[in-house]
Design an enzyme around this catalytic site. Sequence first.
Site, PDB file in Angstrom:
ATOM      1  N   VAL A  52       0.807  -1.225   0.000  1.00 16.42           N
ATOM      2  CA  VAL A  52       0.000   0.000   0.000  1.00 16.42           C
ATOM      3  C   VAL A  52       0.841   1.275   0.000  1.00 16.42           C
ATOM      4  CG1 VAL A  52      -2.040  -1.067   1.026  1.00 16.42           C
ATOM      5  CG2 VAL A  52      -0.314  -0.019   2.532  1.00 16.42           C
TER       6      VAL A  52
ATOM      7  N   ASN B 212      -7.772  -1.789   4.239  1.00 18.60           N
ATOM      8  CA  ASN B 212      -7.689  -2.626   5.442  1.00 18.60           C
ATOM      9  C   ASN B 212      -6.259  -2.875   5.906  1.00 18.60           C
ATOM     10  OD1 ASN B 212      -8.620  -4.988   7.295  1.00 18.60           O
ATOM     11  ND2 ASN B 212      -7.182  -5.933   5.846  1.00 18.60           N
TER      12      ASN B 212
ATOM     13  N   TYR C 164       0.732   3.974  16.252  1.00 19.94           N
ATOM     14  CA  TYR C 164      -0.512   3.331  15.807  1.00 19.94           C
ATOM     15  C   TYR C 164      -1.699   4.266  16.043  1.00 19.94           C
ATOM     16  CZ  TYR C 164      -3.904  -0.492  15.152  1.00 19.94           C
ATOM     17  OH  TYR C 164      -4.928  -1.301  14.704  1.00 19.94           O
TER      18      TYR C 164
HETATM   19  P1  NAP Z   1      -3.324  -8.883   9.987  1.00 17.32           P
HETATM   20  O1  NAP Z   1      -3.878 -10.231  10.246  1.00 17.32           O
HETATM   21  O2  NAP Z   1      -1.899  -8.610  10.316  1.00 17.32           O
HETATM   22  O3  NAP Z   1      -3.645  -8.508   8.477  1.00 17.32           O
HETATM   23  C1  NAP Z   1      -3.154  -7.334   7.911  1.00 17.32           C
HETATM   24  C2  NAP Z   1      -2.545  -7.646   6.590  1.00 17.32           C
HETATM   25  O4  NAP Z   1      -2.013  -6.434   6.023  1.00 17.32           O
HETATM   26  C3  NAP Z   1      -1.380  -8.613   6.712  1.00 17.32           C
HETATM   27  O5  NAP Z   1      -1.441  -9.569   5.708  1.00 17.32           O
HETATM   28  C4  NAP Z   1      -0.198  -7.682   6.584  1.00 17.32           C
HETATM   29  O6  NAP Z   1       1.022  -8.310   6.201  1.00 17.32           O
HETATM   30  C5  NAP Z   1      -0.725  -6.741   5.532  1.00 17.32           C
HETATM   31  N1  NAP Z   1       0.157  -5.608   5.329  1.00 17.32           N
HETATM   32  C6  NAP Z   1       1.072  -5.082   6.173  1.00 17.32           C
HETATM   33  N2  NAP Z   1       1.741  -4.101   5.568  1.00 17.32           N
HETATM   34  C7  NAP Z   1       1.238  -4.001   4.317  1.00 17.32           C
HETATM   35  C8  NAP Z   1       1.536  -3.183   3.213  1.00 17.32           C
HETATM   36  N3  NAP Z   1       2.511  -2.265   3.246  1.00 17.32           N
HETATM   37  N4  NAP Z   1       0.825  -3.346   2.081  1.00 17.32           N
HETATM   38  C9  NAP Z   1      -0.145  -4.282   2.012  1.00 17.32           C
HETATM   39  N5  NAP Z   1      -0.448  -5.101   3.010  1.00 17.32           N
HETATM   40  C10 NAP Z   1       0.237  -4.964   4.152  1.00 17.32           C
HETATM   41  O7  NAP Z   1      -4.163  -7.790  10.786  1.00 17.32           O
HETATM   42  P2  NAP Z   1      -5.731  -7.630  11.042  1.00 17.32           P
HETATM   43  O8  NAP Z   1      -5.929  -7.766  12.489  1.00 17.32           O
HETATM   44  O9  NAP Z   1      -6.537  -8.414  10.094  1.00 17.32           O
HETATM   45  O10 NAP Z   1      -5.851  -6.076  10.729  1.00 17.32           O
HETATM   46  C11 NAP Z   1      -6.513  -5.542   9.600  1.00 17.32           C
HETATM   47  C12 NAP Z   1      -6.781  -4.061   9.869  1.00 17.32           C
HETATM   48  O11 NAP Z   1      -7.611  -3.937  11.024  1.00 17.32           O
HETATM   49  C13 NAP Z   1      -5.498  -3.269  10.180  1.00 17.32           C
HETATM   50  O12 NAP Z   1      -5.603  -1.995   9.585  1.00 17.32           O
HETATM   51  C14 NAP Z   1      -5.524  -3.153  11.695  1.00 17.32           C
HETATM   52  O13 NAP Z   1      -4.825  -2.028  12.156  1.00 17.32           O
HETATM   53  C15 NAP Z   1      -7.010  -3.027  11.931  1.00 17.32           C
HETATM   54  N6  NAP Z   1      -7.420  -3.379  13.283  1.00 17.32           N
HETATM   55  C16 NAP Z   1      -7.146  -4.607  13.805  1.00 17.32           C
HETATM   56  C17 NAP Z   1      -7.546  -4.901  15.090  1.00 17.32           C
HETATM   57  C18 NAP Z   1      -7.280  -6.228  15.741  1.00 17.32           C
HETATM   58  O14 NAP Z   1      -7.461  -6.344  16.979  1.00 17.32           O
HETATM   59  N7  NAP Z   1      -6.872  -7.267  14.999  1.00 17.32           N
HETATM   60  C19 NAP Z   1      -8.221  -3.935  15.859  1.00 17.32           C
HETATM   61  C20 NAP Z   1      -8.483  -2.692  15.297  1.00 17.32           C
HETATM   62  C21 NAP Z   1      -8.081  -2.426  14.002  1.00 17.32           C
HETATM   63  P3  NAP Z   1       2.296  -8.392   7.241  1.00 17.32           P
HETATM   64  O15 NAP Z   1       2.115  -9.606   8.042  1.00 17.32           O
HETATM   65  O16 NAP Z   1       3.474  -8.429   6.355  1.00 17.32           O
HETATM   66  O17 NAP Z   1       2.263  -7.179   8.122  1.00 17.32           O
END
Ligand code: NAP
Length: 247
Positions: free
Chosen positions: A61, A87, A152
């Site tokens: 991204v 996302n 964050y």
């Molecule tokens: P996740 O399982 O880590 O999924 C996020 C995905 O984004 C991973 O595959 C990650 O890869 C990828 N990513 C990282 N850097 C990137 C880049 N430069 N370009 C494209 N993709 C990239 O996390 P998730 O929990 O599903 O989170 C999804 C969203 O929800 C995020 O924005 C997170 O901040 C938000 N969120 C999550 C939570 C929670 O509790 N899980 C709560 C509030 C908000 P890598 O492994 O390489 O990083």
Amino acid sequence: MGRLDGKVALISGGARGIGAAIARRFLDEGATAVVGDVLDDDGAQLLAQLGDGVRYVHLDVTSPADWDAAVNEAVTAFGGLSILVNNAGIVNFGRIDDYPHEQWARIIEVNLTGVFNGIKAAAPALARAGTSSIINVSSIAGLRGYENLAGYTASKFGVRGLTKAAALDLGRDGIRVNSVHPGVIQTPMTEGMTFDTGHVPLHRIGQPAEIAQLAVYLASEESSFVTGAEFVIDGGETAGTVVPPGS
Ligand code: NAP
């Protein structure tokens, strides 16, 4: 009939976690989708599970060129673009007085500039769709501060503000822009972390499929008068504090 019949989505960070759940649910509701991520192996696995209605592209991204290619893939493979889900995100930790500039720069680049890049690249195709929806995944850390999470928190407040500005700029083109603010969700991002849910009204963490349900609403015509708004989905965590059971 699906709630997203005929719609085409582009989902960043969609190879796993919340993004993958959104892709899965969007397909169930009749949409087609391009999933982008930096985790190409996970992307290939998801593709194998979801079948014909989905394409996977390598999408960092932080790269405007990757975004242009991802939008182009949606237009070429599925004839247009009507939903963008920003996302992708990362998390890193540290007390502010001990937090390296590199970590600050990286998290702002991915979590905030990555969303800007996506909106900028997708806006022309979204406008051509007539009515379309951008869903920006922020966090409850975009609503209030958290200790040891300065980067964050700042990035997710930024996503909330960018959502409002984009909603104003793009409304005339029929593009709605909203932010989603999850509490703690069980994904690879939170794996291995421990959370005390005693003070949370629903006394549990959330599941990716629960975020996907909200995303379907925001992506569909059911939310046709909703833009510039923020949607909290946190089991009540930011509503107030309950007394933990047994205390
Ligand atoms: P996740 O399982 O880590 O999924 C996020 C995905 O984004 C991973 O595959 C990650 O890869 C990828 N990513 C990282 N850097 C990137 C880049 N430069 N370009 C494209 N993709 C990239 O996390 P998730 O929990 O599903 O989170 C999804 C969203 O929800 C995020 O924005 C997170 O901040 C938000 N969120 C999550 C939570 C929670 O509790 N899980 C709560 C509030 C908000 P890598 O492994 O390489 O990083």
